[in-house]
Design a protein around this motif. Structure first.
Motif, PDB file in Angstrom:
ATOM      1  N   LEU A  50       0.929  -2.850   4.352  1.00 37.10           N
ATOM      2  CA  LEU A  50       1.329  -1.721   5.194  1.00 37.10           C
ATOM      3  C   LEU A  50       0.925  -1.943   6.645  1.00 37.10           C
ATOM      4  O   LEU A  50       1.672  -1.617   7.577  1.00 37.10           O
ATOM      5  CB  LEU A  50       0.713  -0.425   4.659  1.00 37.10           C
ATOM      6  CG  LEU A  50       1.083  -0.077   3.216  1.00 37.10           C
ATOM      7  CD1 LEU A  50       0.657   1.338   2.874  1.00 37.10           C
ATOM      8  CD2 LEU A  50       2.579  -0.229   2.973  1.00 37.10           C
ATOM      9  N   GLN A  51      -0.257  -2.517   6.846  1.00 35.41           N
ATOM     10  CA  GLN A  51      -0.707  -2.755   8.230  1.00 35.41           C
ATOM     11  C   GLN A  51       0.164  -3.805   8.911  1.00 35.41           C
ATOM     12  O   GLN A  51       0.462  -3.694  10.109  1.00 35.41           O
ATOM     13  CB  GLN A  51      -2.184  -3.175   8.219  1.00 35.41           C
ATOM     14  CG  GLN A  51      -3.108  -2.033   7.806  1.00 35.41           C
ATOM     15  CD  GLN A  51      -4.436  -2.488   7.257  1.00 35.41           C
ATOM     16  OE1 GLN A  51      -4.750  -3.685   7.265  1.00 35.41           O
ATOM     17  NE2 GLN A  51      -5.236  -1.558   6.770  1.00 35.41           N
ATOM     18  N   GLU A  99      -2.130 -11.144  17.684  1.00 38.45           N
ATOM     19  CA  GLU A  99      -1.162 -10.763  16.647  1.00 38.45           C
ATOM     20  C   GLU A  99      -1.597 -11.129  15.234  1.00 38.45           C
ATOM     21  O   GLU A  99      -0.863 -10.866  14.275  1.00 38.45           O
ATOM     22  CB  GLU A  99       0.206 -11.387  16.964  1.00 38.45           C
ATOM     23  CG  GLU A  99       0.751 -10.886  18.304  1.00 38.45           C
ATOM     24  CD  GLU A  99       2.191 -11.259  18.546  1.00 38.45           C
ATOM     25  OE1 GLU A  99       2.736 -12.091  17.791  1.00 38.45           O
ATOM     26  OE2 GLU A  99       2.773 -10.720  19.487  1.00 38.45           O
ATOM     27  N   THR A 100      -2.751 -11.735  15.107  1.00 38.73           N
ATOM     28  CA  THR A 100      -3.279 -12.063  13.774  1.00 38.73           C
ATOM     29  C   THR A 100      -4.805 -11.899  13.791  1.00 38.73           C
ATOM     30  O   THR A 100      -5.440 -11.903  14.850  1.00 38.73           O
ATOM     31  CB  THR A 100      -2.949 -13.507  13.341  1.00 38.73           C
ATOM     32  OG1 THR A 100      -3.491 -14.413  14.304  1.00 38.73           O
ATOM     33  CG2 THR A 100      -1.445 -13.734  13.247  1.00 38.73           C
ATOM     34  N   GLN A 138      -4.617 -12.286   8.096  1.00 38.05           N
ATOM     35  CA  GLN A 138      -3.804 -11.063   8.204  1.00 38.05           C
ATOM     36  C   GLN A 138      -2.909 -11.151   9.427  1.00 38.05           C
ATOM     37  O   GLN A 138      -3.375 -11.435  10.537  1.00 38.05           O
ATOM     38  CB  GLN A 138      -4.682  -9.808   8.275  1.00 38.05           C
ATOM     39  CG  GLN A 138      -3.828  -8.557   8.471  1.00 38.05           C
ATOM     40  CD  GLN A 138      -4.408  -7.288   7.895  1.00 38.05           C
ATOM     41  OE1 GLN A 138      -5.311  -7.324   7.058  1.00 38.05           O
ATOM     42  NE2 GLN A 138      -3.889  -6.149   8.314  1.00 38.05           N
ATOM     43  N   GLU A 139      -1.626 -10.870   9.209  1.00 41.74           N
ATOM     44  CA  GLU A 139      -0.639 -11.019  10.284  1.00 41.74           C
ATOM     45  C   GLU A 139      -0.447  -9.706  11.031  1.00 41.74           C
ATOM     46  O   GLU A 139       0.636  -9.126  11.056  1.00 41.74           O
ATOM     47  CB  GLU A 139       0.655 -11.584   9.696  1.00 41.74           C
ATOM     48  CG  GLU A 139       0.399 -12.980   9.126  1.00 41.74           C
ATOM     49  CD  GLU A 139       1.560 -13.577   8.383  1.00 41.74           C
ATOM     50  OE1 GLU A 139       2.579 -13.865   8.998  1.00 41.74           O
ATOM     51  OE2 GLU A 139       1.421 -13.758   7.156  1.00 41.74           O
ATOM     52  N   SER A 140      -1.554  -9.247  11.624  1.00 39.86           N
ATOM     53  CA  SER A 140      -1.505  -8.072  12.497  1.00 39.86           C
ATOM     54  C   SER A 140      -2.699  -8.137  13.434  1.00 39.86           C
ATOM     55  O   SER A 140      -3.652  -8.871  13.197  1.00 39.86           O
ATOM     56  CB  SER A 140      -1.571  -6.765  11.692  1.00 39.86           C
ATOM     57  OG  SER A 140      -2.902  -6.481  11.299  1.00 39.86           O
ATOM     58  N   ASN A 141      -2.628  -7.349  14.485  1.00 45.03           N
ATOM     59  CA  ASN A 141      -3.755  -7.223  15.403  1.00 45.03           C
ATOM     60  C   ASN A 141      -4.988  -6.688  14.660  1.00 45.03           C
ATOM     61  O   ASN A 141      -4.853  -5.920  13.701  1.00 45.03           O
ATOM     62  CB  ASN A 141      -3.357  -6.258  16.531  1.00 45.03           C
ATOM     63  CG  ASN A 141      -4.449  -6.071  17.564  1.00 45.03           C
ATOM     64  OD1 ASN A 141      -5.228  -5.134  17.489  1.00 45.03           O
ATOM     65  ND2 ASN A 141      -4.503  -6.984  18.517  1.00 45.03           N
ATOM     66  N   TRP A 142      -6.148  -7.046  15.151  1.00 50.75           N
ATOM     67  CA  TRP A 142      -7.395  -6.677  14.481  1.00 50.75           C
ATOM     68  C   TRP A 142      -7.586  -5.165  14.397  1.00 50.75           C
ATOM     69  O   TRP A 142      -8.124  -4.656  13.415  1.00 50.75           O
ATOM     70  CB  TRP A 142      -8.594  -7.290  15.218  1.00 50.75           C
ATOM     71  CG  TRP A 142      -8.935  -6.566  16.495  1.00 50.75           C
ATOM     72  CD1 TRP A 142      -8.352  -6.735  17.722  1.00 50.75           C
ATOM     73  CD2 TRP A 142      -9.912  -5.525  16.665  1.00 50.75           C
ATOM     74  NE1 TRP A 142      -8.899  -5.876  18.629  1.00 50.75           N
ATOM     75  CE2 TRP A 142      -9.857  -5.126  18.018  1.00 50.75           C
ATOM     76  CE3 TRP A 142     -10.812  -4.906  15.812  1.00 50.75           C
ATOM     77  CZ2 TRP A 142     -10.681  -4.132  18.542  1.00 50.75           C
ATOM     78  CZ3 TRP A 142     -11.637  -3.903  16.320  1.00 50.75           C
ATOM     79  CH2 TRP A 142     -11.572  -3.530  17.673  1.00 50.75           C
ATOM     80  N   MET A 200      11.379  -8.462   9.561  1.00 50.39           N
ATOM     81  CA  MET A 200      11.340  -7.129  10.155  1.00 50.39           C
ATOM     82  C   MET A 200       9.991  -6.767  10.774  1.00 50.39           C
ATOM     83  O   MET A 200       9.897  -5.779  11.483  1.00 50.39           O
ATOM     84  CB  MET A 200      11.720  -6.080   9.097  1.00 50.39           C
ATOM     85  CG  MET A 200      13.162  -6.184   8.680  1.00 50.39           C
ATOM     86  SD  MET A 200      14.260  -6.073  10.118  1.00 50.39           S
ATOM     87  CE  MET A 200      15.812  -6.551   9.411  1.00 50.39           C
ATOM     88  N   SER A 201       8.958  -7.517  10.478  1.00 45.60           N
ATOM     89  CA  SER A 201       7.655  -7.182  11.055  1.00 45.60           C
ATOM     90  C   SER A 201       7.321  -8.068  12.244  1.00 45.60           C
ATOM     91  O   SER A 201       6.181  -8.079  12.714  1.00 45.60           O
ATOM     92  CB  SER A 201       6.561  -7.271   9.985  1.00 45.60           C
ATOM     93  OG  SER A 201       6.511  -8.578   9.456  1.00 45.60           O
ATOM     94  N   SER A 202       8.290  -8.780  12.758  1.00 50.89           N
ATOM     95  CA  SER A 202       8.021  -9.640  13.919  1.00 50.89           C
ATOM     96  C   SER A 202       7.965  -8.805  15.188  1.00 50.89           C
ATOM     97  O   SER A 202       8.477  -7.686  15.260  1.00 50.89           O
ATOM     98  CB  SER A 202       9.132 -10.686  14.042  1.00 50.89           C
ATOM     99  OG  SER A 202      10.340 -10.048  14.401  1.00 50.89           O
TER     100      SER A 202
END
Lengths: 167, 427
Positions: B342-343, B269-270, B165-169, A8-10
């Motif tokens: 959460l991020q 994206e990471t 971390q699997e999100s943008n900085w 779901m977070s893709s």
């Protein structure tokens, strides 16, 4: 097998985020507390905003009556209006003061906001060119009446902040 | 909210992008020194700012960071042999030194000089404080080496970890300056975490759950002050430092160590979440180091690839029973993963056109404002951004009790500057 969190977070799943608006416009009163910030707030009022009312504490720059339980503000269109009425109609109040400027009116406005539980943000602009003493003097007048104080080096921050808050 | 074009501008850091150019103005943490533990050790794949690189340490101890792929047929040099002062591609034997210069092309006559015409793009890689730092910008404008206090104190006084971390900085970094989430997401950890508990300041936190914030521009970024009521009408201040583009430092507690983060884009994206703890005037104890390795405080337990053991593939080991019983507010264990879970749930790049910020988000709003201004000044006029100057890096967060009418910038002026052998201001 991926977990639900992984799927779901893709980025692909993000495309399915609901596109309907998720908020209504908040009514915001932007109040110049002193003469230097008045001209800035007047300029700001010419931009397009969703639901913003721009006011000054007094066109003649005489201090607001701190002994009274209420005070008067002046709209950009030179209409006098009570502080209490302005606060009653607002979801949030933004007070703007120049570093070193007179910000005594923050007390009356802050009291009215406290009564109505309206969020107050205070901005001290022009801090880059002001002395620490000037900033301190203005800050001391704003701090007791603000839930958030921002000391910005330049006044262009106010525009960015209002945009960010969807004013 | 941000407009889409602003969001794109700040979240895209690959080659040729505006924010990419901003990041390429700074020395950035690239690897832990432990990842290249000895001369001629195995090379390590590195991706930074959307560039695929290979890091290695040669026979004489020199560090190299260069294009991951052999100039001949595009083989990954992760498969290379690290031997005799260079990386040798196992496919046809082409060999490169730490600067990316090709030294040998076995199929070509040495006298032809062909090897001299082959050079892989490379970046400097320098060890400081147990961290390998790189600068990916124009060599002609390389700034001095970094001077963050956590890398200049003796090794026994500092500890650094990193996690994937699997999100943008940007959404990760914004969590670091979002002081208002602490009272919710991390409640319960102050009195139980061995790296936080016992400090008098914790009681101020718990007694006053509605802090009031002040955001002040600093030379390198921002001071973000959160004030709570203390005794005799005074205020207890916790002052966070943000230095551009992505350094944050959290106010200390009692005699515990001081800590903070860097968020460095891997791609759009990471990112790497770097976490450090140090004490300016004493060594970290064995118990403290053990707790940090065990994922306490701001650190996280990770696997050999530095991916957190609690991650999106296992739903972050969400403990609904603990959440329901009140043992954990979020159900996720550990401050670092409470934030990261959460991020990451926002998606790889959060859509900031949909957000509804409030007054207490002014730290985030101001950080974006300063980043956008710095990017524009850099791209339009070549202005060096804040945070490059090493003086901007000599900062400390602080926890301090001040009289009610005193600006924290004045009252904590000395406390917010890193000074060798001077204890941190902490309550």
């Amino acid at each position: 097998m991926f977990s639900e969190s992984a799927r779901m977070s893709s980025a692909a799943e993000l495309r399915y985020r609901v596109q309907a608006p998720n908020s209504k416009t908040r009514a915001t009163a932007i109040i110049a507390l002193d003469a230097p910030s008045e001209s800035f707030v007047r300029r700001l009022s010419r931009d397009h905003w969703n639901d913003a009312t721009f006011l000054t504490t007094d066109a003649s720059d005489t201090p607001i009556d701190l002994q009274a339980d209420d005070g008067w503000l002046t709209t950009i269109a030179d209409r006098r209006t009570r502080v209490r009425d302005v606060v009653d109609a607002a979801d949030q109040v933004i007070m703007v003061a120049a570093a070193g400027g007179r910000a005594g009116a923050a007390e009356i406005i802050g009291r009215a906001c406290s009564r109505k539980r309206v969020t107050t943000t205070a901005l001290i602009v022009g801090a880059a060119d002001a002395s620490d003493a000037d900033v301190s003097r203005t800050l001391a007048q704003l701090r007791p009446w603000s839930l958030m104080v921002v000391i910005a080096n330049s006044d262009d921050y106010v525009t960015d902040m209002m945009t960010a808050l969807r004013v | 909210m941000l407009k889409k074009e602003q969001n794109d501008l700040l979240t895209q850091t690959g080659p040729g992008t505006a924010a990419g150019r901003l990041f390429r103005s700074y020395w950035m943490p690239a690897l832990l020194a432990e990842e290249l533990p000895g001369n001629d050790c195995p090379p390590v794949r590195v991706k930074l700012l959307s560039e695929r690189l290979i890091a290695f340490r040669d026979t004489t101890g020199r560090y190299g960071l260069m294009d991951e792929f052999c100039a001949h047929r595009g083989v990954s040099l992760w498969f290379a042999r690290n031997e005799e002062c260079g990386l040798r591609c196992p496919y046809h034997g082409w060999k490169y030194d730490v600067t990316g210069q090709c030294l040998e092309v076995p199929s070509e006559p040495e006298a032809s000089g062909f090897a001299k015409k082959i050079t892989l793009k490379s970046y400097p890689l320098v060890e400081r404080g147990g961290v390998l730092w790189t600068y990916m910008g124009d060599p002609a404008t390389a700034p001095p080496l970094p001077e963050w206090e956590f890398i200049t104190v003796p090794p026994a006084q500092t500890y650094t970890s990193k996690r994937f971390q699997e999100s943008n900085w940007l959404q990760a970094m914004e969590g670091g300056i979002d002081s208002s989430h602490v009272s919710f997401l991390h409640r319960g950890d102050l009195n139980s975490d061995p790296l936080f508990k016992g400090a008098k300041g914790n009681q101020y936190n718990l007694n006053d759950a509605r802090p009031v914030f002040e955001v002040v521009e600093s030379p390198g970024g921002l001071y973000i002050g959160a004030r709570r009521n203390a005794e005799d009408g005074k205020y207890y201040w916790r002052i966070t430092q943000w230095v551009m583009p992505s350094f944050t430092m959290i106010a200390p507690r009692g005699n515990h160590s001081v800590h903070g983060h860097f968020w460095i884009p891997i791609d759009d994206e990471t990112c790497w979440a770097w976490s450090f703890d140090y004490h300016p005037v004493r060594e970290l104890t064995a118990a403290e180091r053990s707790a940090m390795r065990d994922g306490k405080g701001i650190h996280v337990r990770v696997d050999t690839a530095y991916r957190p053991l609690a991650n999106k593939d296992n739903d972050y080991l969400m403990d609904r029973a603990a959440q329901k019983a009140g043992r954990s507010f979020s159900g996720i264990e550990g401050i670092g993963m409470q934030d990261a879970s959460l991020q990451e749930s926002m998606g790889p790049i959060v859509d900031r056109t949909k957000e509804n910020l409030v007054s207490t988000d002014n730290g985030i709003i101001m950080a974006r404002h300063r980043l956008l201004k710095a990017v524009k000044a850099l791209v339009d006029k070549g202005v060096t951004p804040p945070g490059v100057d090493v003086e901007h890096q000599k900062v400390r967060s602080a926890a301090i009790v001040l009289p009610p009418d005193q600006p924290f910038k004045e009252g904590a002026r000395e406390a917010m500057i890193a000074r060798p052998s001077v204890a941190p201001a902490s309550v």
